[in-house]
Design a protein around this motif. Structure first.
Motif, short mmCIF file in Angstrom:
data_model
loop_
_atom_site.label_atom_id
_atom_site.label_comp_id
_atom_site.label_asym_id
_atom_site.label_seq_id
_atom_site.Cartn_x
_atom_site.Cartn_y
_atom_site.Cartn_z
N LYS A 136 8.39 -2.48 34.68
CA LYS A 136 9.23 -3.37 34.95
C LYS A 136 9.93 -3.97 33.62
O LYS A 136 9.11 -4.47 32.82
N PRO A 137 11.21 -4.17 33.57
CA PRO A 137 11.64 -5.02 32.37
C PRO A 137 11.23 -6.74 32.20
O PRO A 137 10.86 -6.95 33.26
N PHE A 138 10.83 -6.90 31.13
CA PHE A 138 10.26 -8.22 30.97
C PHE A 138 11.36 -9.14 30.29
O PHE A 138 11.63 -8.65 29.09
N HIS A 139 11.68 -10.15 30.98
CA HIS A 139 12.80 -11.12 30.14
C HIS A 139 12.16 -12.40 30.11
O HIS A 139 11.62 -12.94 31.10
N ASP A 140 11.99 -12.87 28.83
CA ASP A 140 11.32 -14.26 28.57
C ASP A 140 12.33 -15.36 28.50
O ASP A 140 13.40 -15.26 27.89
#
Length: 77
Positions: A73-77
């Motif tokens: 899954k994409p990780f968005h900080d």
């Protein structure tokens, strides 16, 4: 004052040799020399040694390529 970034080396005679020529007419310039940290150089050597070490050649084999770009899954900080 305008800044232009260029890379080069200092030769044995102490002359600065640019990697590429500057495309401009004759001008007076002010030069600031920025030296790379020794740690940075050591890290580059270490990374190059790891990248070219034959001990890791097995990672190029098809059996080792077990992940796809669509995994996870994409990780968005």
């Amino acid at each position: 004052m305008r800044a232009i970034e260029a890379t080069g080396k200092i030769d044995k005679q102490g002359n600065l040799r640019l990697d590429n020529p500057l495309l401009m007419r004759e001008k007076n310039v002010k030069v600031i020399i920025l030296l790379s940290d020794e740690e940075e150089q050591e890290e580059k050597l270490w990374m190059k040694a790891m990248a070219t070490n034959p001990a890791f050649d097995f990672l190029h084999e098809a059996e080792e390529d077990i992940y796809k770009l669509t995994d996870g899954k994409p990780f968005h900080d």
